[in-house]
Write a protein that holds these residues in place. Structure first.
Motif, PDB file in Angstrom:
ATOM      1  N   LEU A   1       5.795   7.086  -9.375  1.00  0.00           N
ATOM      2  CA  LEU A   1       6.329   5.928  -9.981  1.00  0.00           C
ATOM      3  C   LEU A   1       5.909   6.138 -11.491  1.00  0.00           C
ATOM      4  O   LEU A   1       7.012   5.651 -12.365  1.00  0.00           O
ATOM      5  N   ALA A   2       5.039   6.697 -11.758  1.00  0.00           N
ATOM      6  CA  ALA A   2       4.400   6.771 -13.305  1.00  0.00           C
ATOM      7  C   ALA A   2       5.430   7.807 -13.838  1.00  0.00           C
ATOM      8  O   ALA A   2       6.133   7.427 -15.037  1.00  0.00           O
TER       9      ALA A   2
ATOM     10  N   GLU B   1       1.983   6.177  -6.635  1.00  0.00           N
ATOM     11  CA  GLU B   1       1.576   5.760  -8.026  1.00  0.00           C
ATOM     12  C   GLU B   1       2.195   6.818  -9.019  1.00  0.00           C
ATOM     13  O   GLU B   1       2.633   6.570  -9.933  1.00  0.00           O
TER      14      GLU B   1
ATOM     15  N   ILE C   1       9.488   5.853 -14.107  1.00  0.00           N
ATOM     16  CA  ILE C   1       9.418   4.388 -14.125  1.00  0.00           C
ATOM     17  C   ILE C   1      10.436   3.492 -13.701  1.00  0.00           C
ATOM     18  O   ILE C   1      10.392   2.382 -13.105  1.00  0.00           O
TER      19      ILE C   1
ATOM     20  N   ILE D   1       3.531   1.499  -1.765  1.00  0.00           N
ATOM     21  CA  ILE D   1       3.768   1.786  -3.185  1.00  0.00           C
ATOM     22  C   ILE D   1       2.503   2.216  -3.899  1.00  0.00           C
ATOM     23  O   ILE D   1       2.597   3.304  -4.647  1.00  0.00           O
ATOM     24  N   SER D   2       1.317   1.972  -3.505  1.00  0.00           N
ATOM     25  CA  SER D   2       0.048   2.408  -4.108  1.00  0.00           C
ATOM     26  C   SER D   2       0.016   3.843  -3.754  1.00  0.00           C
ATOM     27  O   SER D   2      -0.539   4.598  -4.786  1.00  0.00           O
TER      28      SER D   2
ATOM     29  N   SER E   1       0.914  -1.215   0.090  1.00  0.00           N
ATOM     30  CA  SER E   1      -0.105  -0.330  -0.159  1.00  0.00           C
ATOM     31  C   SER E   1       0.693   1.250  -0.137  1.00  0.00           C
ATOM     32  O   SER E   1       0.483   2.323  -0.343  1.00  0.00           O
TER      33      SER E   1
END
Lengths: 435, 435
Positions: free
Chosen positions: B293-294, B290, B297, B286-287, B284
């Motif tokens: 991260l996007a 996001e 990458i 990491i979530s 969670s």
């Protein structure tokens, strides 16, 4: 301690349980440890050295003056003497041996030459032996007379040797008590079970399991009796091996926090650096799919989950195989049977975990196809992981490698790579449904 | 086997080492195992049951007819009898006890009541004891006469008990041989070291380390001698504990592949399902990032590396603490000392690994800031991981939890979460330099 007050130190350490006394000793600085071992009575110092784990004992002894080290070593059993001397550098070893009685020193030199986990490496050189021509009375008298040495032979039955020094019989206590004192030992002895100096620990454990002896006579290749290996020594060696195997899995071997910082760092780092290489290999799979990942960023959330979960499943299989190996219940040639057994567990657990994580992914990210991709990947990877985990230790053993050291990292790298690959390639295939 | 040819079966199994014979037995189907244990001589069947790991032995015995099970159990030492009976369900246990001699059955009932890792649970009920009024001659005669039972007392010294059954002395073999046959035992006995039925395994190990006895007399709270705990039993219990602790870490406890598939699956799954919850918690983190991260990458490639590497560092610290705990070299109150020791190793290793992975990230992805983010995160997370890994087992022990079971999953979850958080939050901060 700083006051170098021997009496007070002894009064402090003597009443403690040995392990507590050792704990106190090891929390001191290296110089203070030397002082303590110099000041306390030799018996207590020897008991502390004996209680200490292998590596710590060597470190304690090698820092001492040679004559003090020799005094302490002189009190120990000859198998421990050999272990210690064998681990010292040769200058220290020679100097300490020179301080011992020539006969004891010769025994130790002989014992040092044997491999660690063999009867030779585990035996004591002192054997309770009598010539075949001796009488029952002579043995009984020696029980009474050999004041000093009797303790060394504890638990040993008297062995009967022929003119060439070969064990030809063993005499039971009961036999001695029932027989007339003038009777020859040859009349009441029974044939002994002997082992050679190169008998391995596993085989010795098996012999002690099958028989109730407290000790077994050990012979050289030419048949001469050279020592006795005790049940207690075998048990202690087996215990040490079980403990160190678990730790080798993590690259910490016989580390204690009383060891120097640089040594501890360096040894842990060596293992971790090798691990970084394996990690880079696994990560390169992710790198190859960066486009897929960029398109469905939610996948990044589940990548570590899939690889971690399968790693755990695989490690369970490694654990069971290692245990069955150490219990002698499985051999390298059973690899196929083990694989089939693991595959059935893997199929059930993979399915269960796959469905579970698929539900989690679906509900969390609101895409049923994402759930399907993650779930299918975990199910397949679990089956792969338990197959590898169950069989790899057997293959390593067959190849003459130590399964305890190599199985873990090998397994983790493969399951990481396969997990990343399964998730990302399935996602690439089903891309239209995921975006 | 199918032919139920007892002679041939015996001829096949008898010459094998016990572990090999047991391996053969356990590869058979459950029904065939029953057949073998019914047909081979009772001594061999008992030896096989004795050689088998705990859980397997129970399974073998509970499938047998009660009278056959009783025959086999009758041959075993009373500590093993109690272990087996204690693990059977109460109907089986009662039926088998009914087949034993009333006196033996009473002994077993008594032993079953004690905790596993205490002197009561590890002792045999048979003690080699004589009243304080007996003479040396009476003891020597009993050596000779007690044909059958002598083996049961192997390694025991004769204990001297008073009229209330309390041990008041112990007699050495040497003492017996030196004394006149008409001498009273009270004249040559020395005071015994006794333990109570609730003495713990650790303390027993320590006593056997300090003294050379092969056995210790065990007394009830009222001081009556109720059994003897042997050095061999203590060593075996310690070995079993060391092995099972390593396996509990992975949720496989005492699993053997000869156990039923559903049992194996279920037990592994229970542990894995708990692990999935921890994984979801870590994921969670990491979530929550996001977006970061996007945008970059490439970070996804390094996320599993950072969490995995720190997990390994932390597990090394857990391993060392567990070893020092089992050697008695560290106690819960030493947590601060352990933490400082780990922090220094963590600082060195974190720096080294951080620089290494920073170089890898820089060279691979061509962005020096990416390297800095990953390297800094790994360095910090390594220090966190070794701190937690070194101290958590001590805290769990203080809280009365089993450190072997809970340390691993707790550590992994925390280092995963912290690793993800460090990488992603540092990346968010330095976002302008990363894109």
């Amino acid at each position: 301690v700083d006051a170098r007050d021997a009496g007070q130190l002894n009064a402090l350490l003597e009443p403690l349980p040995l392990s507590a006394a050792l704990r106190q000793l090891l929390t001191l600085s290296a110089d203070d440890r030397d002082t303590v071992l110099e000041l306390v009575p030799t018996e207590l110092a020897a008991a502390l050295v004996e209680e200490a784990p292998h590596a710590a004992a060597t470190e304690l002894v090698e820092r001492l003056e040679w004559d003090r080290a020799a005094e302490i070593i002189d009190v120990l059993d000859s198998d421990l003497q050999a272990d210690l001397i064998g681990d010292l550098d040769s200058e220290d070893a020679e100097a300490i041996l020179a301080e011992l009685e020539p006969e004891d020193a010769a025994d130790v030199r002989r014992l040092v030459a044997y491999e660690d986990d063999t009867a030779g490496g585990l035996m004591v050189a002192e054997a309770f032996k009598f010539p075949v021509t001796a009488t029952v009375g002579a043995v009984l008298r020696s029980f009474v007379d050999e004041d000093q040495d009797f303790e060394r032979y504890r638990g040993q039955h008297p062995y009967v040797i022929d003119a060439e020094g070969r064990p030809v019989g063993v005499v039971s206590l009961r036999g001695l008590l029932v027989a007339k004192r003038s009777e020859k030992l040859s009349a009441i002895m029974i044939e002994p079970i002997v082992v050679t100096v190169d008998t391995m620990l596993d085989e010795l454990q098996d012999l002690f399991d099958r028989h109730s002896f407290l000790g077994l006579p050990v012979v050289e290749a030419d048949g001469r009796l050279v020592g006795v290996v005790s049940r207690a020594a075998i048990n202690a060696a087996a215990l040490e091996r079980a403990e160190s195997e678990a730790l080798k899995l993590q690259g910490v071997g016989d580390e204690l926090r009383s060891m120097p910082l640089w040594l501890r760092s360096r040894r842990r780092l060596m293992w971790l650096s090798a691990n970084i290489v394996l990690n880079v290999i696994a990560a390169s799979v992710i790198s190859a799919y960066e486009e897929t990942l960029a398109a469905v960023i939610a996948i990044a959330v589940f990548l570590p989950m899939v690889s971690d979960m399968s790693g755990c499943s695989g490690n369970q299989a490694v654990g069971v195989t290692m245990r069955e190996l150490s219990l002698g219940l499985v051999q390298p040639k059973d690899a196929m049977r083990v694989w089939l057994k693991e595959l059935s567990v893997g199929a059930i657990n993979g399915l269960a975990l796959g469905v579970l994580i698929a539900l989690v992914a679906w509900l969390w990210k609101g895409n049923v196809w994402l759930g399907a991709v993650i779930g299918a990947a975990l199910a397949l990877n679990t089956m792969l992981a338990v197959s590898i985990g169950g069989v790899v230790p057997l293959v390593l053993k067959r190849l003459g490698q130590d399964p305890a050291v190599a199985s873990g990292p090998l397994l983790t790298t493969i399951t990481d790579m396969a997990g990343f690959f399964l998730v990302l390639s399935l996602a690439s295939l089903l891309m239209p449904y995921l975006i």
